[in-house]
Design a protein around this motif. Structure first.
Motif, short mmCIF file in Angstrom:
data_model
loop_
_atom_site.label_atom_id
_atom_site.label_comp_id
_atom_site.label_asym_id
_atom_site.label_seq_id
_atom_site.Cartn_x
_atom_site.Cartn_y
_atom_site.Cartn_z
N ILE A 154 0.87 -1.17 0.00
CA ILE A 154 0.00 0.00 0.00
C ILE A 154 0.91 1.22 0.00
CG2 ILE A 154 -1.82 1.24 1.22
CD1 ILE A 154 -2.60 -1.47 2.51
N PRO A 155 0.98 1.94 -1.11
CA PRO A 155 1.98 3.01 -1.24
C PRO A 155 1.80 4.16 -0.25
CG PRO A 155 0.56 2.94 -3.18
CD PRO A 155 0.20 1.77 -2.33
N THR A 156 0.58 4.39 0.22
CA THR A 156 0.34 5.50 1.15
C THR A 156 0.47 5.09 2.61
OG1 THR A 156 -2.02 5.06 1.03
CG2 THR A 156 -1.14 6.75 -0.47
N ILE A 157 0.72 3.79 2.85
CA ILE A 157 0.92 3.30 4.21
C ILE A 157 2.19 2.47 4.22
CG2 ILE A 157 -0.10 2.14 6.20
CD1 ILE A 157 -2.85 2.38 4.84
N PRO A 158 3.34 3.11 4.41
CA PRO A 158 4.61 2.37 4.38
C PRO A 158 4.60 1.18 5.34
CG PRO A 158 5.00 4.73 4.46
CD PRO A 158 3.53 4.53 4.68
N GLY A 159 5.09 0.04 4.85
CA GLY A 159 5.19 -1.16 5.66
C GLY A 159 3.93 -2.01 5.68
N LYS A 160 2.87 -1.57 5.01
CA LYS A 160 1.62 -2.34 4.96
C LYS A 160 1.39 -2.87 3.56
CE LYS A 160 -0.21 -1.73 9.11
NZ LYS A 160 -0.54 -2.85 9.99
N SER A 161 0.76 -4.06 3.50
CA SER A 161 0.42 -4.69 2.23
C SER A 161 -1.03 -5.13 2.24
CB SER A 161 1.30 -5.91 1.98
OG SER A 161 2.65 -5.52 1.78
N LEU A 162 -1.57 -5.27 1.05
CA LEU A 162 -2.91 -5.82 0.84
C LEU A 162 -2.71 -7.17 0.20
CD1 LEU A 162 -5.93 -4.93 1.03
CD2 LEU A 162 -5.75 -4.38 -1.38
N VAL A 163 -3.23 -8.23 0.83
CA VAL A 163 -3.09 -9.58 0.31
C VAL A 163 -4.49 -10.20 0.27
CG1 VAL A 163 -2.07 -11.86 0.67
CG2 VAL A 163 -0.80 -9.82 1.35
N ALA A 164 -4.88 -10.72 -0.89
CA ALA A 164 -6.20 -11.33 -1.03
C ALA A 164 -6.06 -12.77 -1.48
CB ALA A 164 -7.03 -10.54 -2.04
N ALA A 165 -6.93 -13.61 -0.95
CA ALA A 165 -6.96 -15.02 -1.32
C ALA A 165 -8.42 -15.47 -1.42
CB ALA A 165 -6.22 -15.86 -0.29
N GLU A 166 -8.68 -16.31 -2.40
CA GLU A 166 -10.00 -16.90 -2.56
C GLU A 166 -10.00 -18.23 -1.82
OE1 GLU A 166 -12.27 -18.50 -6.38
OE2 GLU A 166 -11.60 -16.41 -6.57
N VAL A 167 -10.95 -18.40 -0.90
CA VAL A 167 -11.05 -19.64 -0.12
C VAL A 167 -12.29 -20.38 -0.63
CG1 VAL A 167 -11.19 -20.66 2.18
CG2 VAL A 167 -10.02 -18.46 1.85
N ARG A 168 -12.05 -21.55 -1.20
CA ARG A 168 -13.14 -22.35 -1.77
C ARG A 168 -13.41 -23.54 -0.86
NH1 ARG A 168 -10.59 -22.37 -7.84
NH2 ARG A 168 -10.76 -20.11 -8.18
N TYR A 169 -14.62 -23.58 -0.31
CA TYR A 169 -15.03 -24.68 0.56
C TYR A 169 -15.91 -25.64 -0.22
CZ TYR A 169 -13.60 -22.03 4.71
OH TYR A 169 -12.89 -21.36 5.66
N PRO A 170 -15.55 -26.93 -0.24
CA PRO A 170 -16.45 -27.92 -0.83
C PRO A 170 -17.64 -28.10 0.12
CG PRO A 170 -14.62 -29.03 0.20
CD PRO A 170 -14.34 -27.54 0.30
N PRO A 171 -18.69 -28.79 -0.31
CA PRO A 171 -19.80 -29.07 0.60
C PRO A 171 -19.29 -29.70 1.90
CG PRO A 171 -20.38 -29.71 -1.63
CD PRO A 171 -18.92 -29.35 -1.66
N GLY A 172 -19.70 -29.14 3.03
CA GLY A 172 -19.27 -29.65 4.33
C GLY A 172 -17.85 -29.28 4.71
#
Length: 138
Positions: free
Chosen positions: A39-57
């Motif tokens: 995050i360029p306006t917050i030194p030392g911070k990052s944005l990390v995204a992940a898709e979590v796929r849950y099967p049935p149950g």
């Protein structure tokens, strides 16, 4: 190049730690890295995204996240049951979202359906390099 290596490590750790948190009695979730950037306006911070796929149950063991992590979770499809700390368990359906404060204990994270899959987008605002992103409780 150093920044790209850090982000690759962050994403790989996110995928491994979510998968490691899967319960041996329930089907495992699949984690797909989605995005990572400083995050360029917050030194030392990052944005990390992940898709979590849950099967049935599908479910994860109770877990915590990196100490600096603020998490925004968006249910892409299906229904996700979630409980944080001693709060009530809630079911979120497609289009709904919730967040987790840094340092909380995620007691329940699972697909609310035994017959249909569910997908969650987890977006971390985290100190760059704060690892692992997810730690299962023993």
């Amino acid at each position: 190049m150093k920044t790209k290596a850090i982000f690759a490590t962050l994403l790989a750790t996110a995928a491994l730690s979510f998968t490691a948190a899967a319960s041996a009695q329930a089907p495992r979730e699949t984690v797909v890295p989605n995005f990572s950037h400083a995050i360029p306006t917050i030194p030392g911070k990052s944005l990390v995204a992940a898709e979590v796929r849950y099967p049935p149950g599908g479910a994860s063991l109770p877990h915590t996240h990196a100490k600096s992590a603020f998490i925004y979770a968006y249910v892409v499809s299906g229904a996700i049951e979630s409980q944080v700390d001693d709060g009530p368990a809630r079911i979120y359906t497609a289009g709904q979202s919730f967040y987790e404060e840094p340092g909380v204990h995620h007691r329940v994270s699972r697909n609310a359906s035994k017959t249909a899959p569910a997908t969650l987008l987890a977006v971390f605002v985290v100190d760059t390099g704060d690892m692992p992103l997810t730690t299962p409780q023993k």
